[in-house]
Design a protein around this motif. Sequence first.
Motif, PDB file in Angstrom:
ATOM      1  N   ASP A 171       0.860  -1.184   0.000  1.00  0.00           N
ATOM      2  CA  ASP A 171       0.000   0.000   0.000  1.00  0.00           C
ATOM      3  C   ASP A 171       0.893   1.229   0.000  1.00  0.00           C
ATOM      4  O   ASP A 171       1.716   1.400   0.912  1.00  0.00           O
ATOM      5  N   MET A 172       0.733   2.079  -1.003  1.00  0.00           N
ATOM      6  CA  MET A 172       1.584   3.261  -1.127  1.00  0.00           C
ATOM      7  C   MET A 172       0.731   4.511  -1.310  1.00  0.00           C
ATOM      8  O   MET A 172      -0.237   4.516  -2.072  1.00  0.00           O
ATOM      9  N   VAL A 173       1.092   5.558  -0.579  1.00  0.00           N
ATOM     10  CA  VAL A 173       0.452   6.868  -0.735  1.00  0.00           C
ATOM     11  C   VAL A 173       1.549   7.856  -1.122  1.00  0.00           C
ATOM     12  O   VAL A 173       2.550   7.993  -0.423  1.00  0.00           O
ATOM     13  N   GLN A 174       1.337   8.529  -2.242  1.00  0.00           N
ATOM     14  CA  GLN A 174       2.337   9.486  -2.728  1.00  0.00           C
ATOM     15  C   GLN A 174       1.677  10.845  -2.950  1.00  0.00           C
ATOM     16  O   GLN A 174       0.672  10.946  -3.646  1.00  0.00           O
ATOM     17  N   ASN A 175       2.250  11.867  -2.318  1.00  0.00           N
ATOM     18  CA  ASN A 175       1.799  13.239  -2.512  1.00  0.00           C
ATOM     19  C   ASN A 175       2.813  13.979  -3.378  1.00  0.00           C
ATOM     20  O   ASN A 175       4.005  13.986  -3.067  1.00  0.00           O
ATOM     21  N   ILE A 176       2.318  14.597  -4.446  1.00  0.00           N
ATOM     22  CA  ILE A 176       3.176  15.301  -5.392  1.00  0.00           C
ATOM     23  C   ILE A 176       2.774  16.772  -5.415  1.00  0.00           C
ATOM     24  O   ILE A 176       1.615  17.102  -5.682  1.00  0.00           O
ATOM     25  N   GLU A 177       3.718  17.641  -5.115  1.00  0.00           N
ATOM     26  CA  GLU A 177       3.465  19.078  -5.145  1.00  0.00           C
ATOM     27  C   GLU A 177       4.280  19.695  -6.271  1.00  0.00           C
ATOM     28  O   GLU A 177       5.503  19.573  -6.303  1.00  0.00           O
ATOM     29  N   GLN A 178       3.607  20.344  -7.195  1.00  0.00           N
ATOM     30  CA  GLN A 178       4.263  20.971  -8.341  1.00  0.00           C
ATOM     31  C   GLN A 178       3.968  22.461  -8.369  1.00  0.00           C
ATOM     32  O   GLN A 178       2.907  22.900  -7.907  1.00  0.00           O
ATOM     33  N   ASN A 179       4.892  23.204  -8.929  1.00  0.00           N
ATOM     34  CA  ASN A 179       4.685  24.631  -9.111  1.00  0.00           C
ATOM     35  C   ASN A 179       4.844  24.943 -10.591  1.00  0.00           C
ATOM     36  O   ASN A 179       5.951  24.924 -11.127  1.00  0.00           O
ATOM     37  N   VAL A 180       3.731  25.201 -11.258  1.00  0.00           N
ATOM     38  CA  VAL A 180       3.729  25.437 -12.701  1.00  0.00           C
ATOM     39  C   VAL A 180       3.335  26.879 -12.963  1.00  0.00           C
ATOM     40  O   VAL A 180       2.221  27.299 -12.645  1.00  0.00           O
ATOM     41  N   MET A 181       4.267  27.643 -13.492  1.00  0.00           N
ATOM     42  CA  MET A 181       4.022  29.046 -13.834  1.00  0.00           C
ATOM     43  C   MET A 181       3.454  29.810 -12.640  1.00  0.00           C
ATOM     44  O   MET A 181       2.486  30.565 -12.749  1.00  0.00           O
TER      45      MET A 181
END
Length: 284
Positions: free
Chosen positions: A37-47
């Motif tokens: 069981d995997m939980v992945q949080n991805i935070e991106q900054n686009v423009m």
Amino acid sequence: MKKLICLSLMFVSLAAFAQKPYEYNLSAGDKFEVSVDMVQNIEQNVMGQSAETQQDVNSVDLFEVLSVSNGIYTIKSTAISRKVSISAPMMSMEMNSDGEAQTDLPFKVMAGKTFQFTMNKKGEVLQVMGLDKVRAAMKDELAGTPFAAQVDQLTATYQDEFIKGTLDSQFNIYPKTKQDTWDKSVSLVMNNAPVETVVNFAYTGANQITGTGDVTMKGEQEQMGMTVSSDLSGKQSSVFDIDAKTGLPAKVTVSQDVSGNMSAQGMDIPMKLKTNATTSITMK
């Protein structure tokens, strides 16, 4: 005198009980289920705009020891189920190998697929066999479907180097000689993008191993027809609770934090990834 003998026997018994496992102890015919069981949080900054995405992934596989010869295990792996849910701004998606929707098809064709690999008693994966048949079967089953154009990307999870690296990171935890601390390097290649992990392992109990290390994700990969360059790095920590009888890690928890940049079509995208995974291994 009797008290001295009893105390002596008790200390011998405790010493035997506290012996640390330094290798696997499996027999032909043994079967065990691995659930991740995997939980992945991805935070991106686009423009200048921040966007967060969460992925919840579950996979279940059955492993069977086919033979043991000169300390080498031949093991069969069967995919039982695959499930992922993705939540992002203005978008959500679920794929389930047990589902009936068209979007479930890529995972449905993975379920039931088998391959074999060899592994020594320390957990070092030596060879993987049969993945070419898995990839060919997936291509045949996806032909003529909306996913036919993405078949190379979907079968990338069954590339030999990726599967070998994944299995190695799961099972190759023991030191080559009996020692309390040791280092290991693990390399994964996904869509031509290398992921390097250097981990320092240590016994923190008779049946517990912890690992701390550095993670580097640097290279190029194909995503949705675009070439994406990644340059991320960070830390990883893990805890392995070992079943002393088999040497298998009954439970594994992994936490990983990496950050850096991804580049696509001339645009740099700052990114942070936080991943928490729990693996449970159960004898069947």
